[in-house]
Design an enzyme around this catalytic site. Structure first.
Site, PDB file in Angstrom:
ATOM      1  N   CYS A  78      89.050 -13.630 -61.038  1.00 31.19           N
ATOM      2  CA  CYS A  78      90.001 -13.843 -62.129  1.00 31.19           C
ATOM      3  C   CYS A  78      91.117 -14.729 -61.591  1.00 31.19           C
ATOM      4  CB  CYS A  78      90.551 -12.489 -62.573  1.00 31.19           C
ATOM      5  SG  CYS A  78      91.797 -12.580 -63.857  1.00 31.19           S
ATOM      6  N   CYS A 109      89.422 -20.574 -65.554  1.00 29.07           N
ATOM      7  CA  CYS A 109      89.472 -19.168 -65.985  1.00 29.07           C
ATOM      8  C   CYS A 109      88.020 -18.754 -66.093  1.00 29.07           C
ATOM      9  CB  CYS A 109      90.173 -19.062 -67.339  1.00 29.07           C
ATOM     10  SG  CYS A 109      89.970 -17.441 -68.117  1.00 29.07           S
ATOM     11  N   THR A 110      87.678 -17.620 -65.504  1.00 32.77           N
ATOM     12  CA  THR A 110      86.247 -17.260 -65.444  1.00 32.77           C
ATOM     13  C   THR A 110      85.645 -17.014 -66.830  1.00 32.77           C
ATOM     14  OG1 THR A 110      86.988 -15.017 -64.880  1.00 32.77           O
ATOM     15  CG2 THR A 110      86.199 -16.419 -63.073  1.00 32.77           C
ATOM     16  N   TYR A 137      94.951 -10.680 -69.954  1.00 31.86           N
ATOM     17  CA  TYR A 137      96.138 -10.654 -69.095  1.00 31.86           C
ATOM     18  C   TYR A 137      97.177 -11.701 -69.503  1.00 31.86           C
ATOM     19  CZ  TYR A 137      94.272  -7.415 -65.540  1.00 31.86           C
ATOM     20  OH  TYR A 137      93.818  -6.324 -64.868  1.00 31.86           O
TER      21      TYR A 137
HETATM   22  N1  DGL Z   1      89.269 -14.311 -66.529  1.00 29.21           N
HETATM   23  C1  DGL Z   1      90.629 -14.476 -66.222  1.00 29.21           C
HETATM   24  C2  DGL Z   1      90.896 -15.722 -65.397  1.00 29.21           C
HETATM   25  O1  DGL Z   1      90.033 -16.189 -64.698  1.00 29.21           O
HETATM   26  C3  DGL Z   1      91.726 -14.292 -67.224  1.00 29.21           C
HETATM   27  C4  DGL Z   1      91.579 -13.734 -68.540  1.00 29.21           C
HETATM   28  C5  DGL Z   1      92.748 -13.015 -69.175  1.00 29.21           C
HETATM   29  O2  DGL Z   1      93.595 -13.667 -69.797  1.00 29.21           O
HETATM   30  O3  DGL Z   1      92.756 -11.805 -69.047  1.00 29.21           O
HETATM   31  O4  DGL Z   1      91.995 -16.231 -65.400  1.00 29.21           O
END
Ligand code: DGL
Length: 249
Positions: A69, A180-181, A38
């Protein structure tokens, strides 16, 4: 059943914690594999992706949804809570945990995606704790791509982290916030290679928060069996082995 959403496999690190905390719930995990990462999408695009996933999970019968997320949370949580009346629980970077346990004179290194670190919500969190003067922000979008490509304990990851961390004098830090997870996959790797840093993430706190919310609303299940199913961008996953492997099953 509880819906758990992430752009990819990062949210599985939270799902693992949710299953531990709530063994009698069933879970439906949604990974937006078609659109991960994302970090390089616009806020409008991210909002649309997240809302589509939330609608999907709700239509499948989820009584509550967890945004596993940080990036999705920062872009969409206020909008979603305003629009929908079912419980939506959201993860957020564990800067408070780092601050509460910090040592005097140490700074806090907050790592997340660029979207999270530049979000008003993140700024408000720092301001509410009045710790702007001791928090440094480090975007690590490369870790999301490494994780999605299943590159973990690798020289490339080490080189990337060394380059990024070289922007700071690590002697001044105790806690590194994994905001970030996807970053949680690198918790042990960071501990091994940068032993002066203590990584913290928001997974445990979010699991506790979900449990309290369900309890308060009288929604806690007593008969689920920790059953799990997985969806990728709107399609049920047939071969679940990759997901189960990440969950350590
Ligand atoms: N896992 C997502 C988070 O906790 C983001 C990863 C992404 O860049 O898609 O922010």
């Amino acid at each position: 059943m509880i819906g758990v959403f992430d752009s990819g496999i990062g949210g599985l690190t939270l799902l693992k914690e949710l299953v531990k905390t709530l063994p009698k719930e069933d879970f439906l995990y949604y990974a937006d594999t078609e659109n991960v990462p994302y970090s390089y999408k616009t806020r409008e695009q991210i909002l649309e992706f997240v809302e589509n996933a939330v609608i999907f999970l709700r239509n499948e019968g989820c009584k509550a949804i967890v945004l596993a997320c940080n990036t999705a949370t920062n872009v969409s949580i206020e909008y979603l809570r305003e629009k929908y009346d079912f419980p939506i629980i959201a993860i957020q970077p564990a800067v408070k945990v780092a601050f509460d346990n910090n040592e005097p004179d140490k700074r806090i290194l907050a790592c997340a995606t660029p979207v999270t670190l530049s979000a008003d919500r993140f700024e408000n969190l720092i301001n509410s704790l009045d710790i702007n003067h001791i928090v440094d922000r480090l975007p690590l979008p490369g870790l999301v791509e490494f994780a999605e490509n299943e590159i973990f304990e690798d020289e490339k990851v080490l080189e990337y982290l060394k380059t990024e961390f070289s922007k700071f004098d690590l002697n001044h830090y105790k806690y590194i916030v994994l905001g970030c997870t996807h970053f949680t996959y690198y918790e042990d790797f960071i501990k091994q290679n940068f032993p002066s840093l203590t990584p913290v993430d928001g997974n445990e706190g979010t699991a506790r928060h979900l449990k309290n919310t369900l309890e308060t609303l009288g929604l806690l299940s007593v008969e689920g069996i920790g059953n799990m199913r997985f969806v990728e961008s709107g399609n049920y996953v047939k071969d679940e082995s990759r997901f189960l492997r990440y969950l350590g099953r």
